[in-house]
Design a protein around this motif. Structure first.
Motif, PDB file in Angstrom:
ATOM      1  N   SER A  65       0.997  -0.814  -0.207  1.00  0.00           N
ATOM      2  CA  SER A  65       0.156  -0.006  -0.140  1.00  0.00           C
ATOM      3  C   SER A  65       0.692   1.239   0.084  1.00  0.00           C
ATOM      4  O   SER A  65       2.522   1.265   0.368  1.00  0.00           O
ATOM      5  CB  SER A  65      -0.800   0.347   1.676  1.00  0.00           C
ATOM      6  N   PRO A  66       0.433   2.102  -0.175  1.00  0.00           N
ATOM      7  CA  PRO A  66       1.577   3.651  -0.365  1.00  0.00           C
ATOM      8  C   PRO A  66       1.946   3.704   0.765  1.00  0.00           C
ATOM      9  O   PRO A  66       1.073   3.692   1.714  1.00  0.00           O
ATOM     10  CB  PRO A  66      -0.013   4.807  -0.922  1.00  0.00           C
ATOM     11  N   LEU A  67       3.025   4.342   1.041  1.00  0.00           N
ATOM     12  CA  LEU A  67       3.225   5.258   2.309  1.00  0.00           C
ATOM     13  C   LEU A  67       3.277   6.147   2.040  1.00  0.00           C
ATOM     14  O   LEU A  67       3.578   7.342   1.186  1.00  0.00           O
ATOM     15  CB  LEU A  67       4.598   4.750   2.356  1.00  0.00           C
ATOM     16  N   LEU A  68       2.601   7.139   2.998  1.00  0.00           N
ATOM     17  CA  LEU A  68       2.015   7.962   3.219  1.00  0.00           C
ATOM     18  C   LEU A  68       2.545   9.038   4.030  1.00  0.00           C
ATOM     19  O   LEU A  68       3.001   9.012   5.271  1.00  0.00           O
ATOM     20  CB  LEU A  68       1.174   9.020   3.479  1.00  0.00           C
ATOM     21  N   TYR A  69       3.463  10.016   3.065  1.00  0.00           N
ATOM     22  CA  TYR A  69       4.128  11.482   4.833  1.00  0.00           C
ATOM     23  C   TYR A  69       3.532  11.274   6.254  1.00  0.00           C
ATOM     24  O   TYR A  69       4.055  11.378   6.975  1.00  0.00           O
ATOM     25  CB  TYR A  69       4.461  12.390   3.945  1.00  0.00           C
ATOM     26  N   ARG A  70       2.214  11.778   5.652  1.00  0.00           N
ATOM     27  CA  ARG A  70       1.204  11.661   6.574  1.00  0.00           C
ATOM     28  C   ARG A  70       1.953  10.486   8.576  1.00  0.00           C
ATOM     29  O   ARG A  70       1.390  10.877   9.510  1.00  0.00           O
ATOM     30  CB  ARG A  70      -0.034  11.893   7.225  1.00  0.00           C
ATOM     31  N   ALA A  71       1.977   9.791   8.011  1.00  0.00           N
ATOM     32  CA  ALA A  71       2.083   8.259   8.513  1.00  0.00           C
ATOM     33  C   ALA A  71       3.825   9.049  10.163  1.00  0.00           C
ATOM     34  O   ALA A  71       3.485   8.345  10.987  1.00  0.00           O
ATOM     35  CB  ALA A  71       3.044   6.899   8.482  1.00  0.00           C
ATOM     36  N   ARG A  72       4.030   9.704   9.386  1.00  0.00           N
ATOM     37  CA  ARG A  72       4.875  10.592  10.609  1.00  0.00           C
ATOM     38  C   ARG A  72       6.357  10.208  10.316  1.00  0.00           C
ATOM     39  O   ARG A  72       7.748  10.154  11.020  1.00  0.00           O
ATOM     40  CB  ARG A  72       4.852  11.250  11.784  1.00  0.00           C
ATOM     41  N   SER A  73       6.331   8.299  10.722  1.00  0.00           N
ATOM     42  CA  SER A  73       7.273   7.452  10.609  1.00  0.00           C
ATOM     43  C   SER A  73       6.953   6.037  10.575  1.00  0.00           C
ATOM     44  O   SER A  73       5.503   5.750  10.267  1.00  0.00           O
ATOM     45  CB  SER A  73       7.688   7.268  12.169  1.00  0.00           C
ATOM     46  N   LEU A  74       8.237   5.007   9.595  1.00  0.00           N
ATOM     47  CA  LEU A  74       7.666   3.939   9.410  1.00  0.00           C
ATOM     48  C   LEU A  74       9.152   2.601  11.224  1.00  0.00           C
ATOM     49  O   LEU A  74      10.063   3.332  11.047  1.00  0.00           O
ATOM     50  CB  LEU A  74       9.028   3.661   8.062  1.00  0.00           C
ATOM     51  N   GLN A  75       7.405   1.382  11.095  1.00  0.00           N
ATOM     52  CA  GLN A  75       8.443   1.235  11.892  1.00  0.00           C
ATOM     53  C   GLN A  75       8.726  -0.305  10.976  1.00  0.00           C
ATOM     54  O   GLN A  75       8.019  -1.088   9.658  1.00  0.00           O
ATOM     55  CB  GLN A  75       7.898   0.036  13.153  1.00  0.00           C
TER      56      GLN A  75
END
Length: 144
Positions: A65-75
């Motif tokens: 799925s798209p990784l959106l900037y609003r997620a703020r972080s990636l685990q």
């Protein structure tokens, strides 16, 4: 021991014109997570040789799925597979709120002075073996 988990912050500059994190930036985010394992965690455990030479021989990434900037972080959850004398594979599952990508990199230890691949030391192999998953953990991470 199981998967190593790194938290990587997303930056405004990671986003492309479509509002999601660009492919090249995603690879860089995985690289930052990998450095946390191979350099920071290894050094924390007293192992300094990996920072002196480790190269990527292959990278494969599958987007879910798209990784959106609003997620703020990636685990990023990482584990080691196919630990051989002179190479190993790191498997990744990257999560924002859900799994957004799975990836793998084939890593080769490298002697920078000699300009050629080298074998893993016994200490490096022991460190990497800590992050190999048992079958039940592989299934949980989506890498059966």
């Amino acid at each position: 021991m199981g998967a190593f988990v790194a938290e990587v912050a997303l930056r405004w500059s990671d986003m492309d014109a479509f509002g999601h994190v660009n492919h090249a930036r995603t690879i860089t985010l995985l690289e930052e997570a990998r450095a946390d394992l191979l350099f920071t965690e290894a050094e924390r455990q007293g192992l300094f040789g990996m920072a002196e030479g480790m190269v990527v021989a292959r990278v494969v990434i599958d987007y879910h799925s798209p990784l959106l900037y609003r997620a703020r972080s990636l685990q990023v959850r990482m584990s080691v597979r196919e630990l051989k004398a002179a190479s190993f594979i790191i498997d990744y599952t990257a999560y924002a709120q859900e799994a957004v990508a799975t990836a793998e990199t084939l890593m080769v230890p490298y002697d920078l002075r000699a300009g050629r691949p080298r074998r893993l030391s016994a200490d490096e192999r022991d460190f990497l073996a800590e992050w190999q998953l048992v079958d039940s953990e592989k299934t949980e991470l989506g890498r059966a």
